[in-house]
Enzyme design. Structure first.
Site, PDB file in Angstrom:
ATOM      1  CD  GLU A 213      14.616  32.816  27.960  1.00  0.00           C
ATOM      2  OE1 GLU A 213      14.608  31.767  28.624  1.00  0.00           O
ATOM      3  OE2 GLU A 213      15.651  33.476  27.761  1.00  0.00           O
TER       4      GLU A 213
ATOM      5  CG  ASN B 256      12.826  39.697  27.016  1.00  0.00           C
ATOM      6  OD1 ASN B 256      13.164  40.495  26.149  1.00  0.00           O
ATOM      7  ND2 ASN B 256      13.695  39.099  27.831  1.00  0.00           N
TER       8      ASN B 256
ATOM      9  CG  HIS C 177      21.557  36.746  24.839  1.00  0.00           C
ATOM     10  ND1 HIS C 177      22.353  37.450  25.698  1.00  0.00           N
ATOM     11  CD2 HIS C 177      20.340  36.637  25.449  1.00  0.00           C
ATOM     12  CE1 HIS C 177      21.671  37.745  26.806  1.00  0.00           C
ATOM     13  NE2 HIS C 177      20.437  37.278  26.669  1.00  0.00           N
TER      14      HIS C 177
ATOM     15  CD  GLU D  31      17.710  39.013  28.408  1.00  0.00           C
ATOM     16  OE1 GLU D  31      18.481  38.033  28.292  1.00  0.00           O
ATOM     17  OE2 GLU D  31      16.574  38.925  28.914  1.00  0.00           O
TER      18      GLU D  31
ATOM     19  CG  ASP E  88      25.421  38.843  25.412  1.00  0.00           C
ATOM     20  OD1 ASP E  88      24.764  38.295  24.505  1.00  0.00           O
ATOM     21  OD2 ASP E  88      25.509  38.383  26.573  1.00  0.00           O
TER      22      ASP E  88
HETATM   23  C1  XIL Z   1      21.145  35.120  32.930  1.00  0.00           C
HETATM   24  C2  XIL Z   1      22.106  35.842  33.832  1.00  0.00           C
HETATM   25  O1  XIL Z   1      22.897  36.660  33.054  1.00  0.00           O
HETATM   26  C3  XIL Z   1      22.939  34.882  34.591  1.00  0.00           C
HETATM   27  O2  XIL Z   1      23.718  35.556  35.574  1.00  0.00           O
HETATM   28  C4  XIL Z   1      22.080  33.848  35.276  1.00  0.00           C
HETATM   29  O3  XIL Z   1      22.909  32.898  35.889  1.00  0.00           O
HETATM   30  C5  XIL Z   1      21.177  33.201  34.279  1.00  0.00           C
HETATM   31  O4  XIL Z   1      20.413  34.184  33.616  1.00  0.00           O
HETATM   32  N1  XIL Z   1      17.851  35.325  29.092  1.00  0.00           N
HETATM   33  C6  XIL Z   1      17.367  36.076  30.113  1.00  0.00           C
HETATM   34  C7  XIL Z   1      18.259  36.468  31.214  1.00  0.00           C
HETATM   35  O5  XIL Z   1      16.209  36.525  30.043  1.00  0.00           O
HETATM   36  O6  XIL Z   1      17.567  36.593  32.436  1.00  0.00           O
HETATM   37  C8  XIL Z   1      19.393  35.513  31.370  1.00  0.00           C
HETATM   38  O7  XIL Z   1      20.270  36.041  32.383  1.00  0.00           O
HETATM   39  C9  XIL Z   1      20.109  35.340  30.063  1.00  0.00           C
HETATM   40  C10 XIL Z   1      19.177  34.768  29.044  1.00  0.00           C
END
Ligand code: XIL
Length: 667
Positions: free
Chosen positions: A169, A210, A246, A275, A277
């Site tokens: 990020e 990422n 996401h 990641e 979802d």
């Molecule tokens: C999130 C986790 O899912 C949570 O449990 C935590 O509180 C915060 O981080 N981007 C990422 C992940 O790269 O590491 C994040 O994970 C979600 C967004």
């Protein structure tokens, strides 16, 4: 194109039992199709067949504490990313103080389950302790180097740990570098340095950059594209690009995902969905489930279409442990399993897109017909029933039994994949009740059928049909004291369990008494008197005690025994040719101590051999056995005296066997 993501999740949030409870009470969960875990081909099997990984973000607490979580984790996925356990605040909460308990737990689980691990994440502005954030430039760079070399170095020789998110990020939505403490202290050089430190710590690991909201082609993803291109031009070891993915149904699907993946692939890097979802606005409805499922389908299809896409990691798998409700108010239900670990349409979509035929089946088979009993014995019964039907297919039946004609309880005594079952080991003259129920592959079971009551035999009930009458016995191996009897078997509606052998003295009169039993169709009687006649009959029994009629009788006369009896025989092949032979002489000798008045020589004649001539004896042939009796002039032999006879046989021209097995008896 992509709407700005609600960025309220940067602060680390941990799930507690309390927050889960709060969620359940906050959102009235609608009753949607919650089926038991479907009997589908696991995602990992399907993905592997496509050359992709399918993974999930693992939370350490349920991984340690919930069997249901572990079962899905190991069955469905072949890749794991630590959701939090490998982040800086978990692994190095204070300077040079290390904690790898959660990281090791996940790596060990992966090793045990033949899964690969993606390390997440080394350099990020979030979930990084304050002691790092406050460092000056030199100290911060060296803290970064130390952290990367320690964390990556720990797993460098572990074959399961294959890749790392080196930086996470680093961009703003408009494509400029994120104004993080990293960038503000070190400038953009921290990115290249981080990759070089990681490469030094593990030369074999794939090293990734990422980010989120880079799934479609937009300012942010284009900034990332340009950075990757320029880093690789400078030989900075960037091997892969992670699209967090996401997604949220209310913002639409990034329809140029595949095209965006393809342009990164053209830079020579691997791409991956890191990641995934797909959250929905609460409440959950089946219409939203359907849209969500389509998004999952689209992501899988994009990855399948781009060779450089290594695979997909889902950010968790159950709604029970998703970061979404904690992070995005009024959003949730983002994952393919519900909070009871039941599959959702999203699971079916992923499975289907990976080439599976998941059976998200909640419909039970119809109730089977009432069983009918057959072949009841004192210890067993065969049940048959009318088959159930099912929307997908009946996979088998459970057979239930209760004791007695009423009361008691039914317990499962067996299973069958067809509409029949044989139960065994029952007690004689005892009643049992049987029911059956049907199953399908998804584990749905039908109602139990009506019961049939069965009473085993042994007490005068049940089978009343006697076996058929056995054939007339034939005698063989007659000696001075014994005989072997054989007969054609009886048949029975249930089964013949044995035969009684009856004997009467003499050639007529007297009465038959049982002298033995046999479970086969032959019997050897012994202890007979020499030169004595007996008649034999047989009858058959079944398990229920039913007895057949007696067979016709055979009369047997034992040979002469005692001190005076006894003869021996030798035989020689005198000549033979294609098509025949002569046995000559066959020599009979009185081996006893007294005279004999006659003799009988038996021998075996091979199939296809026919007697065409004989001398000095009287030979008959029946069923492959030749019987030679003395002629009226050579039956009387003094002890030690011999006589001879002979015969000629025809046979087929290709046959070179001869008569054999010569035995002698008196008279
Ligand atoms: C999130 C986790 O899912 C949570 O449990 C935590 O509180 C915060 O981080 N981007 C990422 C992940 O790269 O590491 C994040 O994970 C979600 C967004």
């Amino acid at each position: 194109m992509t709407p700005p993501r609600v960025s309220v999740h940067r602060a680390r949030r941990r799930f507690t039992a309390l927050t889960v409870l709060a969620l359940v009470s906050t959102f009235a969960l609608p009753v949607l199709s919650a089926s038991p875990a479907a009997a589908a081909t696991p995602l990992r099997t399907l993905a592997a067949a496509k050359g992709k990984f399918i993974g999930f973000a693992a939370a350490t607490s349920p991984l340690a504490n919930e069997a249901a979580y572990r079962t899905i984790a190991q069955t469905e996925f072949n890749q794991i990313t630590a959701e939090n356990a490998m982040k800086w605040d978990a692994t190095e909460p204070s300077d040079n103080s290390w904690n790898f308990s959660g990281a090791d737990q996940i790596v060990n689980f992966a090793v045990a389950n033949n899964q690969v691990v993606h390390g997440h994440t080394l350099v990020w502005h979030s979930q990084t302790p304050g002691w790092v954030q406050g460092l000056g430039a030199t100290a911060m760079r060296s803290a970064m180097q130390d952290h990367i070399s320690t964390v990556v170095g720990r797993y460098a020789s572990n074959a399961a740990v294959q890749s790392w998110d080196v930086v996470n990020e680093v961009f703003e939505e408009n494509g400029s570098f994120r104004s993080s403490f990293w960038y503000n202290t070190l400038g953009q050089s921290f990115i290249a340095d981080a990759f070089r430190y990681a490469r030094a710590a593990d030369p074999d690991a794939k090293l990734c950059i990422n980010d989120y909201n880079v799934e479609g082609i937009n300012a942010k993803s284009t900034a990332m594209y340009n950075l990757v291109q320029s880093l690789r031009a400078q030989n900075v070891p960037v091997d892969c690009v992670g699209f967090q993915t996401h997604l949220a149904t209310q913002y639409g699907f990034p329809s140029d995902l595949q095209q965006n993946m393809a342009r990164f692939a053209a830079l020579g890097v691997q791409v991956r969905v890191t990641e995934l979802d797909v959250r929905i606005l609460t409440p959950r409805t089946s219409a939203k489930d359907t849209v969500q499922a389509q998004y999952y389908t689209n992501v899988v299809n994009a990855c399948l279409a781009v060779t450089a896409c290594a695979g997909i990691t889902i950010w968790g798998f159950t709604d029970k442990y998703s970061w979404v409700p904690d992070t995005f108010p009024s959003e949730g239900f983002a994952l393919p399993y519900d909070s009871n670990y039941a599959v959702k349409p999203a699971y079916t979509a992923i499975n289907t897109a990976l080439g599976g035929s998941p059976n998200n089946d909640t419909q039970a088979p119809t109730t089977p017909g009432t069983p009918t009993a057959s072949g009841v014995t004192s210890s067993g019964v065969t049940l048959s029933w009318t088959a159930s039907t099912d929307n997908v297919g009946v996979s088998g039946y459970d057979i239930l039994r209760a004791p007695g004609t009423s009361g008691g309880s039914f317990t499962q005594v067996g299973t069958s994949t067809s509409a029949t079952f044989s139960d065994t080991g029952l007690s004689a003259n005892t009643s049992y009740r049987y029911q059956v129920r049907a199953r399908d592959a998804a584990g749905n079971t039908s109602a139990a059928s009506s019961a049939v009551t069965v009473t085993t035999t042994g007490g005068g009930t049940g089978d009343t049909q006697a076996p058929s009458t056995p054939g007339t016995p034939t005698a063989s191996g007659v000696t001075s004291s014994g005989v072997t009897l054989s007969w054609t078997a009886s048949t029975d509606n249930v089964g013949v369990t044995g035969y009684d052998i009856l004997r009467a003295p003499g050639t007529s009169g007297g009465s038959f008494a049982q002298v033995g039993t046999s479970t086969t169709t032959s019997f050897s009687d012994t202890g007979l008197s020499a030169s004595t006649s007996y008649r034999y009959q047989v009858r058959a029994r079944d398990a229920a005690g039913n007895v057949s009629a007696v067979s016709s009788a055979v009369t047997v006369t034992t040979t002469g025994g005692g001190t005076g009896g006894g003869c021996s025989v030798t035989a020689a092949v005198q000549t033979q040719w294609n098509g025949g032979y002569v046995i000559q002489p066959v020599t009979v000798t009185n081996t006893g101590t007294s005279a004999i008045s006659g003799w009988t020589v038996t021998f075996t004649l091979p199939s296809g051999h026919a007697l065409v001539g004989q001398w000095n004896g009287v030979i008959t042939v029946s069923g492959g056995t030749g019987t030679a009796k003395n002629a009226n002039y050579n039956g009387a032999l003094a002890p030690g005296q011999s006589t001879t006879f002979g015969f000629q046989v025809s046979r087929s021209s290709s046959d070179n066997s001869t008569a054999s097995g010569f035995t002698c008896a008196t008279p």
